[in-house]
Design a protein around this motif. Structure first.
Motif, PDB file in Angstrom:
ATOM      1  N   ASP A  56     -25.431  60.271 -43.737  1.00 14.26           N
ATOM      2  CA  ASP A  56     -24.797  61.595 -43.779  1.00 14.26           C
ATOM      3  C   ASP A  56     -24.304  61.998 -42.399  1.00 14.26           C
ATOM      4  O   ASP A  56     -23.253  62.627 -42.261  1.00 14.26           O
ATOM      5  N   ARG A  57     -25.072  61.664 -41.391  1.00 11.70           N
ATOM      6  CA  ARG A  57     -24.776  62.128 -40.037  1.00 11.70           C
ATOM      7  C   ARG A  57     -23.682  61.324 -39.334  1.00 11.70           C
ATOM      8  O   ARG A  57     -22.986  61.850 -38.472  1.00 11.70           O
ATOM      9  N   GLU A  58     -23.529  60.051 -39.675  1.00 12.38           N
ATOM     10  CA  GLU A  58     -22.604  59.201 -38.919  1.00 12.38           C
ATOM     11  C   GLU A  58     -21.169  59.724 -38.887  1.00 12.38           C
ATOM     12  O   GLU A  58     -20.591  59.854 -37.794  1.00 12.38           O
ATOM     13  N   PRO A  59     -20.538  60.068 -40.015  1.00 11.40           N
ATOM     14  CA  PRO A  59     -19.157  60.573 -39.926  1.00 11.40           C
ATOM     15  C   PRO A  59     -19.065  61.883 -39.136  1.00 11.40           C
ATOM     16  O   PRO A  59     -18.090  62.115 -38.417  1.00 11.40           O
ATOM     17  N   TRP A  60     -20.081  62.711 -39.265  1.00  8.31           N
ATOM     18  CA  TRP A  60     -20.147  63.974 -38.537  1.00  8.31           C
ATOM     19  C   TRP A  60     -20.180  63.717 -37.028  1.00  8.31           C
ATOM     20  O   TRP A  60     -19.438  64.324 -36.263  1.00  8.31           O
ATOM     21  N   LEU A  61     -21.019  62.783 -36.593  1.00 11.16           N
ATOM     22  CA  LEU A  61     -21.126  62.459 -35.174  1.00 11.16           C
ATOM     23  C   LEU A  61     -19.856  61.804 -34.645  1.00 11.16           C
ATOM     24  O   LEU A  61     -19.440  62.061 -33.517  1.00 11.16           O
ATOM     25  N   ARG A  62     -19.227  60.972 -35.468  1.00 11.89           N
ATOM     26  CA  ARG A  62     -17.967  60.335 -35.051  1.00 11.89           C
ATOM     27  C   ARG A  62     -16.871  61.388 -34.839  1.00 11.89           C
ATOM     28  O   ARG A  62     -16.099  61.306 -33.888  1.00 11.89           O
ATOM     29  N   LYS A  63     -16.836  62.370 -35.717  1.00 15.22           N
ATOM     30  CA  LYS A  63     -15.857  63.451 -35.595  1.00 15.22           C
ATOM     31  C   LYS A  63     -16.090  64.236 -34.299  1.00 15.22           C
ATOM     32  O   LYS A  63     -15.150  64.577 -33.585  1.00 15.22           O
ATOM     33  N   LEU A  64     -17.339  64.470 -33.994  1.00 10.34           N
ATOM     34  CA  LEU A  64     -17.698  65.176 -32.768  1.00 10.34           C
ATOM     35  C   LEU A  64     -17.357  64.334 -31.535  1.00 10.34           C
ATOM     36  O   LEU A  64     -16.797  64.834 -30.557  1.00 10.34           O
ATOM     37  N   ARG A  65     -17.677  63.051 -31.585  1.00 11.35           N
ATOM     38  CA  ARG A  65     -17.333  62.131 -30.486  1.00 11.35           C
ATOM     39  C   ARG A  65     -15.832  62.144 -30.227  1.00 11.35           C
ATOM     40  O   ARG A  65     -15.378  62.190 -29.083  1.00 11.35           O
ATOM     41  N   ASP A  66     -15.052  62.142 -31.296  1.00 13.80           N
ATOM     42  CA  ASP A  66     -13.600  62.147 -31.158  1.00 13.80           C
ATOM     43  C   ASP A  66     -13.104  63.459 -30.542  1.00 13.80           C
ATOM     44  O   ASP A  66     -12.146  63.463 -29.772  1.00 13.80           O
ATOM     45  N   TRP A  67     -13.762  64.577 -30.876  1.00  8.23           N
ATOM     46  CA  TRP A  67     -13.407  65.869 -30.271  1.00  8.23           C
ATOM     47  C   TRP A  67     -13.651  65.814 -28.759  1.00  8.23           C
ATOM     48  O   TRP A  67     -12.818  66.275 -27.972  1.00  8.23           O
ATOM     49  N   ILE A  68     -14.778  65.243 -28.354  1.00 11.17           N
ATOM     50  CA  ILE A  68     -15.103  65.124 -26.927  1.00 11.17           C
ATOM     51  C   ILE A  68     -14.047  64.265 -26.226  1.00 11.17           C
ATOM     52  O   ILE A  68     -13.545  64.617 -25.154  1.00 11.17           O
TER      53      ILE A  68
END
Length: 172
Positions: A56-68
């Motif tokens: 559940d968390r992986e796509p969420w974290l990838r989206k956040l990483r991309d924002w950074i």
């Protein structure tokens, strides 16, 4: 030039959003609240009292990483409020092109549980706090960051974090 992203991490109720906002305001940096990056399915699970899985968390974290990374590409330093409970979650955030540093807001279950009990405007129920402490992997010695006790005021916590990270002179 590589920018910096401060990830304010910890369990729900530790004060991530408040301290991240204080850091962003003092430093004049962009801020993101990681909860706003969750898909509706994740929010529904948490509201129902079901802990999120790593999947559940992986796509969420990838989206956040991309924002950074996007902000790094524009030369913008950032602050993110994100639980980042496990080393592998932090490793994923570190895949960004920015220098990612962590501020781990740490406290006892009693202190944080009391804070959670006072909140009424968040989708994370207090019943999931135990699962968050179970999942928490504190920063390792080789991770760029600092742990700060949450027993002080948000201003004191921010002062301590800025000093520990050597950023106090950047504060505006």
């Amino acid at each position: 030039m590589t920018t910096t992203c401060l990830v304010v991490m910890g369990v729900s109720g530790s004060g991530k959003s408040t301290v991240a906002r204080e850091l962003a305001d003092r430093l004049g940096w962009q801020m993101a609240e990681a909860d706003e990056f969750h898909p509706e399915a994740n929010i529904a699970k948490m509201r129902a009292g079901t802990p999120l899985t790593d999947d559940d968390r992986e796509p969420w974290l990838r989206k956040l990483r991309d924002w950074i990374t996007e902000h790094d590409e524009h030369g913008e330093d950032t602050v993110v409020a994100c639980s980042a409970l496990k080393r592998r979650y932090r490793d994923l955030l570190r895949e960004s092109t920015a220098r990612v540093r962590f501020v781990h807001l740490s406290g006892t279950g009693q202190v944080i549980g009391d804070r959670l009990a006072e909140r009424s405007d968040h989708f994370m129920p207090p019943g999931l706090l135990g699962s968050q402490f179970d999942a928490l992997e504190p920063l390792a010695d080789d991770e760029d960051g600092t742990a700060v006790d949450v027993s002080g005021t948000p201003e004191q916590i921010t002062d301590t974090a800025l000093r520990a990270l050597g950023l106090q002179e950047d504060a505006r």
